[in-house]
Write an enzyme that holds these catalytic residues in place. Structure first.
Site: not given
Ligand code: MN
Length: 699
Positions: A75, A79-80
């Site tokens: 997840h 994003e990261d």
């Molecule tokens: Mn998270």
């Protein structure tokens, strides 16, 4: 944090409830996430990678399908880390990629939520965004794990913000979909952070209660059960202590102290039959005094969602109040069936089969709604399914119907903004104005004072506000332009009169022509409802027939552009070939050269890094090259006819080529020098009226 969930442990957990789970997929996700997060660490000092694994672990407790577990493991990768949507889709399939995208989107919203925004709106938004409920479940598990590890974050301000958000947004969401355990844990953790003193004193008081006699809950529960058994009523009794936050909430709502708030325990008495419920109630009231005003019979009058039980509170031996719910086994099963059960893996059925459309979820939620207010709220939520939510750059939430475009967005923010829209950036990228907005998009509207609502917008806007603003503007503009044109012709007419006009002549003429006012006269002149002669006669009786001066001819002028520093170099874009009269915008790129584009040019989408300059044509601008596409019929002399029309219109062909030949039609692209937009339109009209021309359009 000590023990981190290992690869084989996680897979064992999934396989325990779903023997058919795709083990290879889970293994792949584990390795992928571990590699992607690499050396990143959490505030706790643990490897970052421990976080997604723990989130996945939380979801195995809810017995969710392998795709959801894989989504949890992945997840934070988009994003990261450097991982991309494409990679994830390739390795884990379209479903997982879509789910991970969904969670990523929710996280982005979360990142924006620092500024003031009603939690209520955000909750609705998150629900609307989670078109697959599994996205929301992953997000909730993510938040729960972040709350469990909240104490590692050094900044108190940040801890409080996260805790408040959890309390206002995520705990209610968990409640909404029936994840009561998750809700309780979130509330407890958030409460501890937000009201540390209150939490400590309630925890201390609960400890004292426990110290008073071991496990008080079990003791009282057993006492209840034995009392009923003494009267030959067999019952199952379950007790629980209320959690600190709900105790505190009660204290806050009823303005009472912990000492006065004695009902910190609740019991459930489950019997076989309906009659037994009333018998149990009677036996309990006989033994312990009831608290007035707390008895409710939801068996004779079920709640609107079908919930049935008897509720009462009694004063227990130690002057402590306890809450008691009495129901039979059927009622109990019904009350306990939460939405979560819906999503759990069941009897070997793959979850895709279990997955129900949103509207069915909604029905499920409605079944669990407790009050008319709640029902109403959910009904509103149903409406949000054909809505999208987008953000202004400042984080303001704008609600739009599905299919809305940046123009709709601009009008939703403010009419003045819509009117001046020339472009839009969605999530930082310049996009065409007809682009469909998506949930969670951040939309920045680019404006120009030279811009006006465009009739072409009517082809793609979907909101009433955008539509009516454009229509109103077009109507007014047509009228204004007509009046302006009328004034020009009028001035010419006056110039051709044999003598200067008396001051009151205009007013007299309007009366004579039975018109309302000057505007009506100008419109009549422009629309040719009044002939020049009629106007002249009205202005100056007997003037027609005398010497009339010829109409003056237009003069050719150079290009000038307002909005630029004089002397600055600019070029007219060769993609859209602006001509005077076109609405224009300037793009200044790094090398300082300014490119003038027609507003609405598709190439504007590439102007991401450029400065957008608000431009307009200088008053006397004249001359430009328009690119046309003309389709000629394959008849003798067609090309000659076209050339003749262009010549007669005073338009010079600077470039011509045959773009393609299709049976009896020939498509030509040609660059033509024209004065301005009006000239071009006249030219196109002349071309279209020619026998040889099948169609003529500006490119
Ligand atoms: Mn998270």
């Amino acid at each position: 944090m000590g023990h981190m969930l290992r690869q084989y442990e996680l897979i064992e957990k999934v396989r325990a409830y779903d023997p058919d789970a795709d083990e290879a997929l889970l293994n792949r996700a584990y390795v992928f996430s571990m590699k992607a997060h690499g050396a990143q660490v959490r505030a706790s000092g643990d490897p970052y990678f421990s976080h997604p694994i723990e989130v996945a672990g939380i979801l195995t407790d809810l017995k969710l399908d392998d795709e959801t577990i894989v989504t949890a493991i992945l997840h934070d990768t988009i994003e990261d880390t450097v991982a991309t949507h494409e990679q994830i889709e390739k390795l884990f399939g379209a479903n997982v990629a879509r789910l991970v995208d969904g969670v990523t989107k929710l996280s982005k919203i979360e990142a924006q939520s620092e500024n003031e925004r009603a939690a209520e709106n955000l909750r609705k938004f998150l629900l609307a965004l989670s078109d697959d409920i599994r996205v929301l479940l992953v997000k909730l598990a993510d938040r729960l794990h972040n709350m469990r590890t909240l104490h590692h974050i050094k900044s108190e301000e940040k801890r409080r913000r996260i805790a408040k958000e959890t309390m206002d947004i995520y705990a209610p969401l968990a409640e909404r979909i029936g994840m009561y355990e998750m809700m309780t844990e979130m509330q407890t953790l958030a409460f501890k952070e937000l009201e540390p003193d209150a939490f400590a004193s309630i925890a201390r008081r609960l400890d004292q209660l426990h110290a008073g006699g071991g496990d008080l809950v079990s003791r009282i529960g057993l006492g209840l059960q034995l009392h009923l058994a003494d009267h030959e009523l067999e019952a199952e009794v379950m007790g629980r202590e209320k959690h600190p936050f709900s105790i505190w909430k009660k204290m806050a709502e009823r303005h009472i102290s912990f000492e006065q708030l004695s009902d910190v325990m609740a019991f459930r008495v489950i019997v076989d039959k309906v009659e037994d419920c009333y018998q149990a109630l009677g036996l309990i009231h006989e033994r312990w005094p009831m608290v007035p005003g707390r008895f409710k019979d939801f068996i004779s009058t079920p709640k609107r969602n079908g919930y049935r039980s008897l509720h009462t509170s009694v004063i227990h031996d130690s002057k402590m109040r306890i809450e008691i719910q009495i129901r039979d086994t059927a009622m109990h099963a019904q009350a306990e069936r939460g939405l979560a059960a819906h999503w759990a893996y069941k009897e070997g059925r793959p979850v895709d089969d279990v997955k129900v459309p949103w509207i069915e979820d909604l029905v499920e939620i409605l079944d669990h709604a407790d009050s008319p207010e709640e029902l109403l709220e959910h009904t509103r939520m149903a409406m949000y399914q054909d809505r999208i939510f987008a953000f202004t750059p400042k984080g303001e939430l704008i609600q739009l119907p599905k299919g809305a475009t940046p123009v709709d967005f601009a009008y939703a923010v403010h009419t003045a903004l819509g009117d001046k829209t020339v472009g839009a950036k969605v999530n930082g990228r310049v996009v065409p104005l007809r682009t469909l907005l998506d949930n969670g998009d951040q939309v920045e509207i680019l404006i120009s004072d030279a811009q006006h609502p465009q009739p072409s917008w009517l082809r793609f806007v979907v909101t009433g506000k955008a539509r009516s603003s454009v229509r109103r503007f077009v109507r007014h503009k047509e009228r204004d332009e007509t009046i302006e044109l009328g004034h020009k012709i009028y001035d010419e007419i006056v110039g051709r009169l044999p003598a200067p006009l008396a001051a009151e002549a205009l007013g007299r003429a309007i009366k004579k022509l039975k018109l309302d006012d000057v505007d009506a006269l100008m419109i009549g002149i422009a629309r040719k409802r009044l002939t020049d002669e009629a106007v002249m006669e009205a202005l100056m009786p007997g003037s027609v027939g005398s010497d009339i001066a010829p109409r003056p001819s237009a003069q050719r002028q150079a290009i000038s552009i307002k909005g630029l520093t004089p002397g600055v170099a600019f070029s007219l874009a060769t993609c859209c070939h602006p001509i005077p009269g076109d609405r224009i915008v300037g793009l200044r790129r790094e090398d300082e050269s300014i490119e003038v584009h027609v507003i609405g040019c598709d190439q504007l989408a590439s102007g991401v890094d450029a400065d957008w300059l608000d431009l307009a044509w200088g008053d006397l601008s004249d001359g430009g090259t328009a690119r046309l596409c003309v389709i000629l019929r394959d008849v003798a002399g067609a090309l000659g006819e076209m050339a003749g029309i262009l010549g007669a219109q005073g338009a010079n062909i600077v470039n011509l080529h045959l773009a393609h030949r299709d049976g009896s039609f020939h498509t030509f692209h040609l660059d033509v020098e024209v004065h301005d937009l009006g000239h071009l339109h006249a030219l196109l009209a002349a071309l279209r009226s020619a026998e040889a021309v099948s169609s003529a359009e500006r490119l």
